[in-house]
Design a protein around this motif. Structure first.
Motif, PDB file in Angstrom:
ATOM      1  N   VAL A  32     -11.201  10.383   6.396  1.00  0.00           N
ATOM      2  CA  VAL A  32     -10.686  11.046   5.193  1.00  0.00           C
ATOM      3  C   VAL A  32      -9.415  10.358   4.701  1.00  0.00           C
ATOM      4  N   SER A  33      -8.515  10.042   5.629  1.00  0.00           N
ATOM      5  CA  SER A  33      -7.276   9.352   5.236  1.00  0.00           C
ATOM      6  C   SER A  33      -7.577   7.994   4.621  1.00  0.00           C
ATOM      7  N   LEU A  34      -8.541   7.262   5.176  1.00  0.00           N
ATOM      8  CA  LEU A  34      -8.895   5.956   4.626  1.00  0.00           C
ATOM      9  C   LEU A  34      -9.523   6.083   3.241  1.00  0.00           C
ATOM     10  N   MET A  35     -10.370   7.080   3.040  1.00  0.00           N
ATOM     11  CA  MET A  35     -10.996   7.261   1.734  1.00  0.00           C
ATOM     12  C   MET A  35      -9.951   7.585   0.662  1.00  0.00           C
ATOM     13  N   VAL A  36      -9.019   8.465   0.970  1.00  0.00           N
ATOM     14  CA  VAL A  36      -7.950   8.776   0.011  1.00  0.00           C
ATOM     15  C   VAL A  36      -7.080   7.550  -0.230  1.00  0.00           C
ATOM     16  N   TYR A  37      -6.812   6.807   0.836  1.00  0.00           N
ATOM     17  CA  TYR A  37      -6.006   5.581   0.704  1.00  0.00           C
ATOM     18  C   TYR A  37      -6.677   4.580  -0.235  1.00  0.00           C
ATOM     19  N   PHE A  38      -7.964   4.369  -0.065  1.00  0.00           N
ATOM     20  CA  PHE A  38      -8.660   3.400  -0.918  1.00  0.00           C
ATOM     21  C   PHE A  38      -8.762   3.903  -2.366  1.00  0.00           C
ATOM     22  N   LEU A  39      -8.869   5.209  -2.568  1.00  0.00           N
ATOM     23  CA  LEU A  39      -8.863   5.738  -3.941  1.00  0.00           C
ATOM     24  C   LEU A  39      -7.525   5.479  -4.622  1.00  0.00           C
ATOM     25  N   PHE A  40      -6.446   5.704  -3.917  1.00  0.00           N
ATOM     26  CA  PHE A  40      -5.129   5.435  -4.488  1.00  0.00           C
ATOM     27  C   PHE A  40      -4.921   3.938  -4.740  1.00  0.00           C
ATOM     28  N   MET A  41      -5.398   3.110  -3.808  1.00  0.00           N
ATOM     29  CA  MET A  41      -5.266   1.667  -4.017  1.00  0.00           C
ATOM     30  C   MET A  41      -6.107   1.218  -5.208  1.00  0.00           C
ATOM     31  N   LEU A  42      -7.288   1.802  -5.400  1.00  0.00           N
ATOM     32  CA  LEU A  42      -8.111   1.470  -6.562  1.00  0.00           C
ATOM     33  C   LEU A  42      -7.438   1.910  -7.849  1.00  0.00           C
ATOM     34  N   ASP A  43      -6.792   3.057  -7.807  1.00  0.00           N
ATOM     35  CA  ASP A  43      -6.069   3.527  -8.993  1.00  0.00           C
ATOM     36  C   ASP A  43      -4.893   2.614  -9.325  1.00  0.00           C
ATOM     37  N   ALA A  44      -4.315   1.973  -8.314  1.00  0.00           N
ATOM     38  CA  ALA A  44      -3.179   1.088  -8.563  1.00  0.00           C
ATOM     39  C   ALA A  44      -3.575  -0.148  -9.355  1.00  0.00           C
ATOM     40  N   TYR A  45      -4.839  -0.560  -9.253  1.00  0.00           N
ATOM     41  CA  TYR A  45      -5.293  -1.766  -9.968  1.00  0.00           C
ATOM     42  C   TYR A  45      -5.962  -1.434 -11.300  1.00  0.00           C
ATOM     43  N   ARG A  46      -6.027  -0.178 -11.648  1.00  0.00           N
ATOM     44  CA  ARG A  46      -6.615   0.194 -12.928  1.00  0.00           C
ATOM     45  C   ARG A  46      -5.558   0.145 -14.026  1.00  0.00           C
ATOM     46  N   ASP A  47      -5.996  -0.261 -15.217  1.00  0.00           N
ATOM     47  CA  ASP A  47      -5.085  -0.313 -16.363  1.00  0.00           C
ATOM     48  C   ASP A  47      -4.975   1.031 -17.067  1.00  0.00           C
ATOM     49  N   LYS A  48      -6.016   1.830 -17.017  1.00  0.00           N
ATOM     50  CA  LYS A  48      -6.031   3.104 -17.711  1.00  0.00           C
ATOM     51  C   LYS A  48      -5.795   4.246 -16.730  1.00  0.00           C
ATOM     52  N   PHE A  49      -5.382   5.367 -17.299  1.00  0.00           N
ATOM     53  CA  PHE A  49      -5.136   6.567 -16.497  1.00  0.00           C
ATOM     54  C   PHE A  49      -6.461   7.136 -15.989  1.00  0.00           C
ATOM     55  N   TRP A  50      -6.534   7.369 -14.658  1.00  0.00           N
ATOM     56  CA  TRP A  50      -7.770   7.852 -14.024  1.00  0.00           C
ATOM     57  C   TRP A  50      -7.647   9.364 -13.858  1.00  0.00           C
ATOM     58  N   GLU A  51      -8.225  10.072 -14.806  1.00  0.00           N
ATOM     59  CA  GLU A  51      -8.070  11.518 -14.811  1.00  0.00           C
ATOM     60  C   GLU A  51      -8.864  12.190 -13.700  1.00  0.00           C
ATOM     61  N   SER A  52      -9.963  11.607 -13.270  1.00  0.00           N
ATOM     62  CA  SER A  52     -10.814  12.217 -12.236  1.00  0.00           C
ATOM     63  C   SER A  52     -10.320  11.948 -10.821  1.00  0.00           C
ATOM     64  N   LEU A  53      -9.225  11.192 -10.691  1.00  0.00           N
ATOM     65  CA  LEU A  53      -8.738  10.853  -9.353  1.00  0.00           C
ATOM     66  C   LEU A  53      -8.362  12.103  -8.565  1.00  0.00           C
ATOM     67  N   ASP A  54      -7.687  13.029  -9.214  1.00  0.00           N
ATOM     68  CA  ASP A  54      -7.260  14.239  -8.515  1.00  0.00           C
ATOM     69  C   ASP A  54      -8.460  15.040  -8.010  1.00  0.00           C
ATOM     70  N   ASP A  55      -9.536  15.065  -8.784  1.00  0.00           N
ATOM     71  CA  ASP A  55     -10.732  15.789  -8.349  1.00  0.00           C
ATOM     72  C   ASP A  55     -11.360  15.140  -7.131  1.00  0.00           C
ATOM     73  N   TYR A  56     -11.460  13.812  -7.154  1.00  0.00           N
ATOM     74  CA  TYR A  56     -12.046  13.106  -6.010  1.00  0.00           C
ATOM     75  C   TYR A  56     -11.218  13.319  -4.741  1.00  0.00           C
ATOM     76  N   VAL A  57      -9.899  13.224  -4.882  1.00  0.00           N
ATOM     77  CA  VAL A  57      -9.037  13.420  -3.712  1.00  0.00           C
ATOM     78  C   VAL A  57      -9.175  14.844  -3.181  1.00  0.00           C
ATOM     79  N   TYR A  58      -9.249  15.809  -4.095  1.00  0.00           N
ATOM     80  CA  TYR A  58      -9.385  17.206  -3.668  1.00  0.00           C
ATOM     81  C   TYR A  58     -10.711  17.428  -2.942  1.00  0.00           C
ATOM     82  N   TYR A  59     -11.801  16.869  -3.470  1.00  0.00           N
ATOM     83  CA  TYR A  59     -13.105  17.059  -2.839  1.00  0.00           C
ATOM     84  C   TYR A  59     -13.135  16.424  -1.445  1.00  0.00           C
ATOM     85  N   ILE A  60     -12.543  15.243  -1.309  1.00  0.00           N
ATOM     86  CA  ILE A  60     -12.540  14.565  -0.007  1.00  0.00           C
ATOM     87  C   ILE A  60     -11.694  15.343   0.999  1.00  0.00           C
ATOM     88  N   GLN A  61     -10.490  15.728   0.592  1.00  0.00           N
ATOM     89  CA  GLN A  61      -9.611  16.445   1.515  1.00  0.00           C
ATOM     90  C   GLN A  61     -10.150  17.832   1.858  1.00  0.00           C
TER      91      GLN A  61
END
Length: 646
Positions: free
Chosen positions: A457-486
């Motif tokens: 779970v920690s690795l999945m959240v970590y990789f989601l945040f790292m993926l968001d760091a390389y995106r140019d646009k705001f990722w609105e669904s990120l919070d939902d994905y993190v919530y579902y994983i946690q």
């Protein structure tokens, strides 16, 4: 000087070790065995009666109380108490040597025989009586009685300064140690009975030393009383000022309990190894480093390392010491500098001691005790992996959230995560291949799988945040994905908690019960089941309420966003989509939802963002009045948190 301070601290630690040996001997009945042997030796091997058993119980209570008091004393009081103990030991040794010297049953112990190599027959080159009395005189007078008198006088002088004009008291002490044996020889020539002889020696050898000790005790009784009274008042004031926990922590540090226990266990271990090795060498046709001897010594030492509570505390201190440096090494590997990450020793010690008490480790048979000790260590190993995960998880989140691109720190944290997945997996493969299915194996499996899932779970959240760091646009669904994983990970962890509770209940009812196990199950049920369920449901309801409130707000059109041409006031990111509040402010839906977790007021104007349909308008009017006061500068714009329900 630092080294002098360290030597002084080590001296204080060493002074507190002997009381632990006394209590350890009392708990494992070693002292009782010595008492039986001495009683039978002193009373011509007659069996002990119930009166002697009552004497033993009194001696047990007295020795335990004195040992505990000595352990808690200060350094100066420790030295004074040891002087009394040395004096009593000197008197006891002197009396014992005198009794041994005069008993007829022990005369043959001092016979010296010389071998005649020519005819291989035994002959006495010197008359036995002369040899016996000569050796007894040298050993008893020069080595025994004089040494005992010297120790008694030095201990006495430490408690009381002996002046030059009072040196005659010292000579009287030496004479009181030597005089009984001289008179015993004269009385033996007079053919007196052995009972009369023993009574005379006991009286003559104890009168003056005990008179000196009793005089010292009487003279210092008042000071002991006032010291005890002052200490009692100080304890009351300290507990009232800093609390019971602070008081215990203060004295835990003052007494240096962990170091005392480590030195006690180490010295006990060395003594047992030496004793067992020396006993094994008495066997016939046994080499010095035989495998059987080493295996037997290892088995006996491990089994005896936890045969009573004091020994178990010593073993716990060693486990704490090892776990502490394992935690330091793990923190170094991941590059963590937090002080809390180095407290693994304390947590491991508490867990190991609770496991030992819960499983009744000290009361088991030797073979079962060894097996149970190994099982407890396996459980402790899985608990250490959970502690290491609690060190790695915040580090991973900080590295990903802060967008730190330091490759080495990422690699070290990810390598530790790989270890936390590999080690429990290999451990499970080994245990399932070596053991049958039982409740203990199910508990270890649950703990190991739980830490593996937490790391994933920690690795999945970590990789989601790292993926968001390389995106140019705001990722609105990120919070939902993190919530579902946690939430999925927390749900699985909650199910594991229920499984462990059921597993422990089965052990309590059908395998090995106990009060400690029942108490620990209640604690587990409250903190790991009830509290987690309550907090999880609270978070779920907050999120559901916030989502319902956000969905009721209108979604801004692209034309409105272009006209506004602004950023979100919460995250300061570009508004590609937004929700419009009742006060006509634009925010990201995700940011506004996080804001609603905390309060219902607008971040900009502090008006209520969401109103219930058909609700009371008094709150709205009150908010409008507060807003007017804020605009007029009458009150400060402090956010007001309110609870609204749909």
């Amino acid at each position: 000087m630092p080294w002098l301070t360290e030597i002084f601290r080590m001296w204080e630690v060493i002074l507190r070790v002997p009381p632990l040996f006394v209590i350890d001997s009392l708990l494992n009945n070693s002292l009782f065995t010595y008492y039986q042997v001495y009683f039978q030796f002193l009373h011509f091997e007659t069996p002990m009666t119930w009166i002697q058993y009552i004497e033993w119980l009194f001696l047990l209570s007295l020795c335990t109380s004195v040992a505990l008091v000595i352990f808690l004393l200060g350094t100066r009081q420790l030295l004074t108490m040891y002087s009394y103990i040395l004096s009593l030991v000197a008197v006891f040794v002197s009396l014992n040597m005198n009794l041994t010297f005069t008993r007829p049953a022990t005369k043959s112990l001092w016979m010296v025989e010389f071998s005649n190599p020519k005819n291989q027959t035994t002959d006495y080159l010197v008359p036995p009586e002369i040899v016996r009395h000569g050796l007894q005189t040298c050993i008893n007078y020069l080595l025994g009685q004089l040494a005992a008198a010297f120790i008694f006088c030095k201990s006495w002088q430490y408690r009381r300064e002996v002046r030059t004009e009072n040196k005659k008291h010292v000579y009287s002490v030496f004479l009181s140690f030597i005089f009984p044996i001289i008179m015993a020889q004269i009385m033996q020539m007079m053919d007196l009975s052995s009972e009369t002889l023993l009574f005379f020696i006991q009286v003559a050898g104890l009168v003056l030393p005990l008179e000196i000790l009793s005089t010292n005790v009487i003279n210092t009784a008042s000071s002991f009383y006032f010291t005890f009274k002052r200490s009692y008042n100080l304890v009351k004031l300290t507990i009232g000022a800093i609390g019971l926990q602070g008081f215990l922590e203060n004295h835990w540090v003052r007494l240096q309990v962990p170091r005392v226990l480590r030195i006690f266990f180490t010295s006990r271990f060395i003594f047992q190894v030496g004793y067992l090795y020396w006993s094994s060498l008495n066997q016939v046709n046994v080499s010095y480093f035989s495998t059987d001897i080493l295996n037997n010594i290892g088995y006996q030492v491990v089994v005896r390392s936890c045969d009573d509570v004091v020994a178990l505390l010593g073993l716990t201190s060693i486990v704490s010491f090892c776990a502490h440096y394992i935690g330091v090494f793990m923190a170094f590997c991941i590059g963590s500098s937090e002080d809390d990450d180095k407290n693994m020793g304390t947590v491991s010690a508490i867990l190991f001691f609770i496991l030992a008490l819960q499983t009744g480790l000290t009361g088991l048979e030797p073979d079962k005790r060894l097996v149970r000790l190994c099982k407890n260590l396996y459980l402790l190993g899985t608990a250490i992996t959970h502690f290491v995960h609690s060190m790695v998880h915040p580090l991973l989140m900080s590295l990903s959230a802060s967008r730190n691109m330091h490759i080495q720190r990422h690699v070290r944290a990810l390598a530790m995560c790989a270890f936390l997945i590999t080690f429990p997996s290999c451990l499970l493969v080994y245990l399932w291949s070596m053991h049958k299915v039982n409740t203990w194996l199910m508990a270890v499996t649950a703990f190991s799988l739980e830490v593996i899932i937490k790391v994933i779970v920690s690795l999945m959240v970590y990789f989601l945040f790292m993926l968001d760091a390389y995106r140019d646009k705001f990722w609105e669904s990120l919070d939902d994905y993190v919530y579902y994983i946690q939430s999925t990970g927390n749900t699985i962890e909650f199910l594991f908690g229920i499984f462990l509770f059921c597993n422990g209940g089965w052990i309590l009812l059908f395998e090995s019960g106990g009060t400690i196990r029942a108490v620990m199950m209640c604690i587990h049920a409250y903190f790991n089941i009830w509290v987690q369920a309550k907090e999880g449901w609270k978070v779920f309801m907050k999120r559901k309420t916030a989502v319902d409130k956000i969905n009721s707000l209108p979604l801004a059109s692209q034309e409105q966003l272009d006209t506004l041409n602004d950023v979100c006031a919460i995250c300061y990111q570009e508004l590609q989509n937004a929700r419009i509040t009742s006060c006509n402010h634009y925010f990201h839906g995700v940011c506004l939802r996080k804001w609603l977790y905390v309060q219902d007021n607008c971040p900009m104007c502090y008006k209520v963002i969401y109103h219930t349909v058909g609700g009371d308008n008094s709150s709205v009017e009150g908010d409008d009045a507060n807003q007017n006061n804020i605009n007029n500068g009458l009150i400060a714009p402090v956010p007001v948190q309110r609870d609204h329900q749909d």
